[in-house]
Design a protein around this motif. Structure first.
Motif, short mmCIF file in Angstrom:
data_model
loop_
_atom_site.label_atom_id
_atom_site.label_comp_id
_atom_site.label_asym_id
_atom_site.label_seq_id
_atom_site.Cartn_x
_atom_site.Cartn_y
_atom_site.Cartn_z
N TYR A 57 0.91 -1.26 -0.45
CA TYR A 57 -0.33 0.20 0.23
C TYR A 57 1.12 1.19 -0.21
O TYR A 57 0.74 1.71 -0.58
CB TYR A 57 -0.96 -0.14 1.06
CG TYR A 57 -1.99 -1.24 1.28
CD1 TYR A 57 -2.43 -1.55 2.15
CD2 TYR A 57 -2.41 -1.77 -0.41
CE1 TYR A 57 -3.95 -2.34 2.93
CE2 TYR A 57 -3.75 -2.47 -0.16
CZ TYR A 57 -4.19 -3.13 1.06
OH TYR A 57 -5.06 -3.85 1.15
N PHE A 60 2.10 1.72 -3.25
CA PHE A 60 1.08 2.57 -4.33
C PHE A 60 0.55 3.72 -4.14
O PHE A 60 0.62 4.82 -5.30
CB PHE A 60 0.17 1.85 -4.12
CG PHE A 60 0.12 -0.24 -4.89
CD1 PHE A 60 -0.53 -0.92 -3.88
CD2 PHE A 60 0.99 0.02 -5.83
CE1 PHE A 60 -0.65 -2.19 -4.24
CE2 PHE A 60 0.84 -1.59 -5.88
CZ PHE A 60 0.24 -2.72 -5.26
N MET A 61 1.05 4.50 -2.72
CA MET A 61 0.66 6.24 -2.43
C MET A 61 1.78 6.41 -2.84
O MET A 61 1.41 7.57 -3.31
CB MET A 61 0.76 5.70 -0.97
CG MET A 61 -0.60 5.38 -0.02
SD MET A 61 -0.39 5.77 2.19
CE MET A 61 -0.03 4.33 2.13
N ARG A 71 -4.19 7.37 -4.50
CA ARG A 71 -3.67 7.08 -3.72
C ARG A 71 -4.46 7.78 -2.28
O ARG A 71 -3.94 7.27 -1.37
CB ARG A 71 -2.40 7.74 -3.80
CG ARG A 71 -1.79 7.52 -4.84
CD ARG A 71 -0.09 8.37 -5.45
NE ARG A 71 -0.84 9.42 -6.42
CZ ARG A 71 0.16 11.01 -5.77
NH1 ARG A 71 0.74 10.27 -4.54
NH2 ARG A 71 -0.64 12.09 -6.58
N ARG A 73 -7.32 6.21 -1.34
CA ARG A 73 -7.85 5.42 -1.03
C ARG A 73 -6.68 3.83 -0.69
O ARG A 73 -7.30 3.56 -0.22
CB ARG A 73 -8.08 4.23 -2.64
CG ARG A 73 -9.81 4.44 -2.19
CD ARG A 73 -10.60 3.57 -3.79
NE ARG A 73 -10.41 4.56 -4.47
CZ ARG A 73 -10.78 4.50 -5.91
NH1 ARG A 73 -10.04 2.52 -5.52
NH2 ARG A 73 -10.05 5.19 -6.70
N TYR A 74 -5.81 4.36 -1.11
CA TYR A 74 -4.29 3.13 -0.83
C TYR A 74 -4.38 3.69 0.50
O TYR A 74 -3.61 2.78 1.64
CB TYR A 74 -3.24 3.27 -1.53
CG TYR A 74 -3.86 2.11 -2.33
CD1 TYR A 74 -3.19 2.06 -4.39
CD2 TYR A 74 -3.61 0.72 -2.73
CE1 TYR A 74 -3.88 1.92 -5.12
CE2 TYR A 74 -4.03 -0.16 -3.77
CZ TYR A 74 -3.79 0.66 -4.93
OH TYR A 74 -3.88 -0.46 -6.21
N ASN A 77 -6.51 2.50 2.89
CA ASN A 77 -6.23 0.91 2.76
C ASN A 77 -5.06 0.67 3.97
O ASN A 77 -5.69 -0.46 5.36
CB ASN A 77 -6.76 -0.56 2.25
CG ASN A 77 -7.77 -0.01 1.32
OD1 ASN A 77 -8.27 0.13 1.50
ND2 ASN A 77 -7.40 -0.18 -0.58
#
Lengths: 212, 271
Positions: A57, A60-61, A71, A73-74, A77
């Motif tokens: 995560y 991805f961020m 980002r 959303r990640y 998460n």
């Protein structure tokens, strides 16, 4: 008709049954012990999986190739992997502001404590054209022994490396590698179907940072 | 020197300089695997439960090699360094006596070098922590002692008639006000002859009333006393070598009396 059974035959029969019972009990003991051992190893693996998930995560961020919305959303998460979902929480009657990330930098001495939710926001807002964050693979994450905290809670620590590369105009402008250790809390919940294990991450320590 | 010993000695010298490849992003699985990343891992390697990935258990003398690799090898000039020889002696004792370290032992301590703030000023001090049983296979770390110059109450004036005079009781002990406003730095001189000053209690007091805060633990080491005749420290060495992570940074020969005195000082016994 009278059936005569000799005394030594009775004793032999009894002893054979005792032996069988003994072997049975020993087998049950080893099965139970082995199961407990397997569970601890399984939990350590699951803790490493959670840390690996967090690292994915984070990667991805940081990636500017994704939109800010994705980002964010990640970020949500990732925070959900932590105690209190990264927000303030209560522990043993004491209010805590949130999970902490202790950070170091090649550009400064000493250590800085930052709330995990703020650290993740900073990752999204890094001032580079692109950022690449990679971490140790799940198989290489080191996990400490599980320590019992209460009847339904265990803790352990996972250690891994994280590499950061910040790009400007397509070229690496900044690189560093940090070794990190994150605390893992494992809660055992007894359900109708058996036991369920919930793993949440806690404070993270950054041990050292070196320019790559 | 026999052939096996020669191979062993060559391995000890060459291992730290073994070259390793790096991935493009800088992460190195070899380093991650060989490094003693956790204190738990140090204990497991010390106890022979796991070993350095470069040392197969079938290799002759693997037990000793594995233990030697738990030292920060950079502290030795060469295999002829008397310090290296002393390390080997310590390792021989560990093997001969089958010394094991257990997490629950009362004979190891953590030494946290802390960076704190006291009345707005940055201060440095040390905390000694030990493992305490909570029953039912549960443990916790507890603060056993605190040390540092910020707890120092050595009086500024060691000579002269600094005292509460024998007739001070007749003036309502005005001198007590003078003591705190004019010479607080000499307060110990006004205490009774057998006054017992406990720095751990001072630490607890300062923290309780919000005067002392710990900003971070600047450096951490662990001190082990399980090896007969020795006491050793471990520290974390962050470097790109197969001799890295939690390693024995220093070790001292101590007699039983010295060892007991050290442990008593940690637990404030006979303070």
């Amino acid at each position: 008709m009278c059936i005569i059974i000799r005394k030594d035959t009775i004793i032999t029969l009894a002893m054979n049954n005792m032996k069988k019972l003994f072997v049975f009990l020993i087998s049950v003991f080893f099965i139970i012990t082995a199961s407990a051992q397997v569970n601890k190893d399984l939990l350590k693996r699951r803790a490493a999986e959670k840390v690996s998930q967090m690292n994915d995560y984070i990667s991805f961020m940081a990636s500017k190739k994704k939109s800010v919305e994705v980002r964010q959303r990640y970020r949500t998460n990732a925070l959900n992997l932590f105690i209190g979902e990264g927000n303030s929480y209560e522990e043993n009657g004491v209010q805590k502001e949130g999970v902490l990330m202790e950070t170091t930098s090649v550009n400064r001495q000493g250590k800085k404590n930052e709330l995990m939710r703020d650290y993740f926001t900073r990752i999204i807002n890094y001032n580079y054209n692109d950022v690449n964050i990679t971490s140790t693979g799940i198989a290489e994450i080191k996990v400490s022994s599980l320590q019992k905290v209460s009847d339904n809670m265990y803790v352990c620590t996972c250690q891994y490396d994280q590499a950061f590369v910040g790009y400007r105009d397509g070229r690496p402008a900044y690189k560093d590698i940090t070794t990190k250790r994150v605390k893992c809390y494992i809660t055992v919940e007894r359900t109708v179907d058996g036991e369920e294990y919930i793993i949440k991450l806690g404070d993270t320590e950054a041990i050292a940072t070196k320019r790559a | 020197m026999n052939f096996k010993r020669l191979i062993f000695n060559i391995l000890i010298i060459l291992m730290p300089v073994k070259s390793m490849s790096q991935t493009i992003d800088g992460l190195n699985n070899y380093i991650q695997n060989t490094r003693v990343g956790l204190v738990d891992e140090f204990i497991d390697r010390f106890n022979g439960k796991i070993s350095h990935p470069d040392i197969p258990s079938t290799q002759p003398g693997s037990k000793k090699t594995n233990l030697m690799m738990l030292f920060d090898l950079a502290q030795f000039k060469s295999k002829n360094d008397p310090l290296y020889k002393e390390a080997e002696k310590m390792v021989d004792i560990v093997i001969r006596n089958n010394v094991k370290i257990k997490y629950a032992d009362a004979t190891w301590t953590a030494l946290a070098h802390c960076n704190g703030t006291l009345h707005g000023k940055t201060v440095k001090f040390d905390l000694y922590l030990t493992v305490e049983s909570r029953g039912k296979d549960m443990y916790k770390w507890v603060i056993a002692n605190a040390k540092g110059s910020l707890f120092d109450t050595t009086p500024k004036n060691k000579t002269g008639n600094i005292m509460l005079y024998p007739d001070d009781h007749e003036t309502n002990f005005i001198s007590l006000h003078r003591m705190t406003s004019e010479q607080s730095f000499n307060v110990v001189r006004f205490m009774e002859k057998n006054f017992d000053y406990d720095t751990a209690s001072v630490f607890a007091y300062l923290v309780h009333f919000g005067q002392l805060k710990i900003n971070f633990v600047d450096d951490l080491e662990f001190i082990f006393t399980q090896v007969p005749g020795y006491l050793f420290h471990i520290r974390y060495f962050q470097r790109e070598k197969n001799n890295a992570g939690w390693l024995i940074s220093k070790f001292d020969k101590v007699n039983p009396k010295e060892k007991t005195a050290f442990l008593n000082s940690i637990h404030r016994i006979n303070h």
